[in-house]
Structure formats: C-alpha cells, structure tokens
Write a protein that holds these residues in place. Structure first.
Motif, short mmCIF file in Angstrom:
data_model
loop_
_atom_site.label_atom_id
_atom_site.label_comp_id
_atom_site.label_asym_id
_atom_site.label_seq_id
_atom_site.Cartn_x
_atom_site.Cartn_y
_atom_site.Cartn_z
N ARG A 46 49.74 -53.97 -23.77
CA ARG A 46 48.76 -55.00 -23.40
C ARG A 46 49.52 -56.22 -22.89
O ARG A 46 50.55 -56.60 -23.44
N ASP A 110 43.92 -50.85 -17.00
CA ASP A 110 42.98 -49.75 -17.08
C ASP A 110 41.62 -50.33 -17.46
O ASP A 110 41.53 -51.20 -18.34
N GLU A 112 39.14 -49.18 -19.12
CA GLU A 112 38.65 -48.91 -20.47
C GLU A 112 39.58 -49.44 -21.56
O GLU A 112 39.14 -50.13 -22.48
N THR A 113 40.87 -49.12 -21.48
CA THR A 113 41.80 -49.47 -22.56
C THR A 113 42.36 -50.87 -22.44
O THR A 113 42.92 -51.40 -23.39
N LYS A 114 42.25 -51.47 -21.26
CA LYS A 114 42.82 -52.79 -20.96
C LYS A 114 44.34 -52.80 -21.05
O LYS A 114 44.97 -53.85 -21.14
N GLN A 115 44.96 -51.61 -20.99
CA GLN A 115 46.41 -51.50 -20.99
C GLN A 115 46.94 -51.60 -19.57
O GLN A 115 46.26 -51.24 -18.61
#
Length: 140
Positions: A46, A110, A112-115
C-alpha cells in the motif's frame, strides 16, 4: 479516448521504495531506471508516501554539507496524501488530472485491493494520446 485504460499504458515494474531503504540506494535505483520518483510502500504494498528526485537531491545536499550520508527514504519522502490513479481509469481522465496537478509520476492502484500495481508517467499518457491520434489518422 475514454476507452483507453491506464492498465494498458502503465509501467508494471516501477521503481518502488520502502521507508528503511538508504537514500543512496534509492538514488541508484532512480538513476538506473530513469524514473523521476516513485511510490513508497509498506509490507502490504500500500502506498504510504512518495520519493521524488527533488527529495533525494535535498537529502544528498544535506548529507554533503554535514559530510555524512545516513538518511533513509522515510526521512526525506513526502508523507502526505499521495495522488494516485486506478488501473481502470481512462487515459483521458488521467491526462486532465495531470494538467491540473503537478506530479509527473502517479502510482497506479488496483481498484479492489488498493495495492500498488504500477506507475504511470506524463510520458506514458502522452504516448497513449499520441497512439490514439495516430490510429485516428490511419482510419481516415
């Protein structure tokens, strides 16, 4: 141009930093990659900050002045909210954001994952827009 997505034009293997990395190692990575800066990530990938060439230059000048180099990325990175984009964002939207804001490199997350999944630069966006116009010219 709205159908052109960031995911197609982004760099999927960007230079990325951690807070503990010595600034000298970060500078080496930037110079080898020719990237103007990069996201700082935590163990979960992150984005927690951003390190620019300017940040490194300031840290190295301070180190030279004091005849020592012991700074880490965490000591000199930008700690505020980092401007990011998502992989599914349109190139046109990102181009407009880049016109209004000054960053030259945006971390790509991303949806969805916010990665972190990559970075996109002004050069990447310019190349995407150019390819759109080149395709338009060929269709005429």
């Amino acid at each position: 141009m709205q159908s052109m997505k960031v995911s197609v034009f982004m760099n999927r293997r960007p230079v990325v930093f951690t807070e503990q990395l010595p600034v000298e190692a970060a500078v080496e990575r930037l110079l080898q990659s020719r990237q103007r800066g990069g996201p700082v990530v935590d163990a979960a990938q992150r984005v927690i900050g951003f390190l620019s060439e300017q940040d490194c230059l300031a840290a190295m000048l301070r180190g030279t002045y004091h005849n020592e180099m012991s700074a880490t990325v965490g000591d000199c990175m930008y700690h505020g909210d980092v401007l990011t984009v998502f992989a599914d964002d349109s190139i046109a939207d990102v181009a407009q954001r880049m016109d209004a804001n000054k960053p030259k490199v945006y971390p790509v997350l991303d949806d969805e994952t916010k990665q972190l999944v990559g970075v996109i630069t002004r050069t990447d966006v310019l190349a995407a827009i150019d390819s759109f116009f080149q395709d338009s010219y060929r269709q005429r």
